[in-house]
Design an enzyme around this catalytic site. Structure first.
Site, PDB file in Angstrom:
ATOM      1  CG  ASP A 306      18.373  -5.545  52.788  1.00 33.80           C
ATOM      2  OD1 ASP A 306      18.813  -5.668  51.622  1.00 33.80           O
ATOM      3  OD2 ASP A 306      18.914  -6.082  53.780  1.00 33.80           O
ATOM      4  CD  GLU A 307      13.344  -0.878  54.791  1.00 37.51           C
ATOM      5  OE1 GLU A 307      12.255  -0.640  54.230  1.00 37.51           O
ATOM      6  OE2 GLU A 307      13.469  -1.687  55.729  1.00 37.51           O
TER       7      GLU A 307
END
Length: 363
Positions: A306-307
């Site tokens: 999720d980056e």
């Protein structure tokens, strides 16, 4: 009318003749005029006539009822358009160089956008061009683009627009994003080919059957995850030749190897509470905290969970009147719309990724 003679009998006869002639004339006029009047009366108020279809030619002597409208035999020629994306150090002459290059090969610029990151001293440009009348070949054009890029130390990506991108959708049990993608595609809003749907559960197979799309189930456990993911990659790469993978609420963490197999070609969607509400039931936890905004984020999946580079985000207001179900409903709407917007930007070649973020043209 003056009588020919003053004789009473003659006058009476002539008057009778005149009356009959007038009556005959009135009958003649009424015979031809009444149907026309009736047609006009009934046609215009009650039956509006549609405009001629696009591409028809109407002559200057067009009748009242468009009876002589004929389709134009001349058809609009099919145009061939491509997209060129470039980025690199900001300097003078870049726009002029690529414009002259395209013009020199007989191409026309349909539209062009550029942006500059002054902090990083980087220039970005997207050129949508028409190569219908290109008087050289693709190899010569690509060589010219490479020469200009080397001169300005630019990176480039060229898509001739001849083939639609092949898309694979990965989903678990939530169906709102899957339905939205399939319906938008069916409506012609997503110019791509949805090749297959992959899932770790069989629950949504009926959706795939409704849209006549191949559905594959790969049941994943802790012990079988690596083996199953290898099968998925083989299917996506070798069977369907997929260009983009969409994680439409796919509730499994994909591996680093999967991300490396599709660099900046895996789009994920999730709620925008991260990292404040990680884990399960984020909307329930957000409701407990009394949040005033909820949102959704679409981003490219990378090895860092999720980056990845963010493509699209959206939010909506929340008040104390909203229950958990209201947050869930509003969240689903945000997620599906945000995901579609991100996918559309990708398949239209409107994204340039750099420094773990995105330039998205066309807003």
């Amino acid at each position: 009318f003056q009588p020919f003679t003053s004789d009473p009998t003659t006058e009476t006869y002539c008057s009778s003749v005149v009356i009959r002639l007038v009556a005959m004339q009135l009958n003649f006029l009424s015979f031809f005029s009444l149907p026309v009047l009736c047609h006009l009366t009934w046609s215009f108020p009650n039956q509006r006539r549609a405009a001629p279809p696009v591409g028809t030619r109407v002559s200057s002597s067009t009748s009242l009822f468009m009876s002589d409208v004929k389709e134009d035999e001349a058809t609009i020629p099919n145009t061939r358009t491509g997209t060129l994306r470039v980025f690199g150090p900001d300097q003078k002459g870049i726009v002029a160089a690529f414009s002259q290059l395209l013009y020199g090969h007989g191409c026309g610029i349909v539209d062009s956008e550029q942006a500059t990151d002054h902090a990083a001293n980087l220039f970005f440009q997207r050129i949508h061009f028409d190569w219908t009348s290109m008087h050289t070949d693709k190899h010569t054009m690509q060589f010219g683009i490479q020469e200009v890029c080397e001169r300005f130390r630019m990176q480039n990506d060229l898509d001739w627009g001849e083939q639609k991108k092949h898309i694979a959708i990965m989903v678990s049990k939530y169906d709102h994003c899957l339905y939205e993608l399939l319906l938008r595609h069916k409506a012609g809003e997503l110019d791509c080919e949805i090749s297959c749907i992959l899932s770790n559960h069989p629950d949504l197979e009926h959706v795939a059957k409704t849209f006549d799309i191949p559905f594959h189930v790969f049941t994943i456990t802790k012990d079988t995850k690596k083996e199953q993911e290898e099968k998925e990659l083989d299917l996506l790469k070798n069977t369907y030749n997929v260009d983009l993978v969409i994680l439409a609420r796919y509730m499994q963490i994909i591996s680093d190897d999967f991300c490396r197999a599709f660099p900046h070609k895996v789009i994920n969607i999730h709620h925008s509470f991260l990292p404040a509400f990680v884990g399960g039931k984020p909307y329930h936890r957000a409701h407990e905290r009394g949040v005033k905004l909820i949102g959704a984020t679409a981003h490219y999946a990378t090895a860092e969970l999720d980056e990845g580079p963010i493509i699209e985000q959206d939010i909506t207001r929340i008040s104390h009147r909203d229950a958990v179900n209201d947050l869930l409903r509003k969240g689903r709407t945000l997620e599906k719309n945000t995901l579609v917007t991100a996918v559309k930007a990708h398949i239209e070649d409107r994204i340039i990724v750099y420094n773990n973020k995105c330039v998205v043209f066309g807003y």
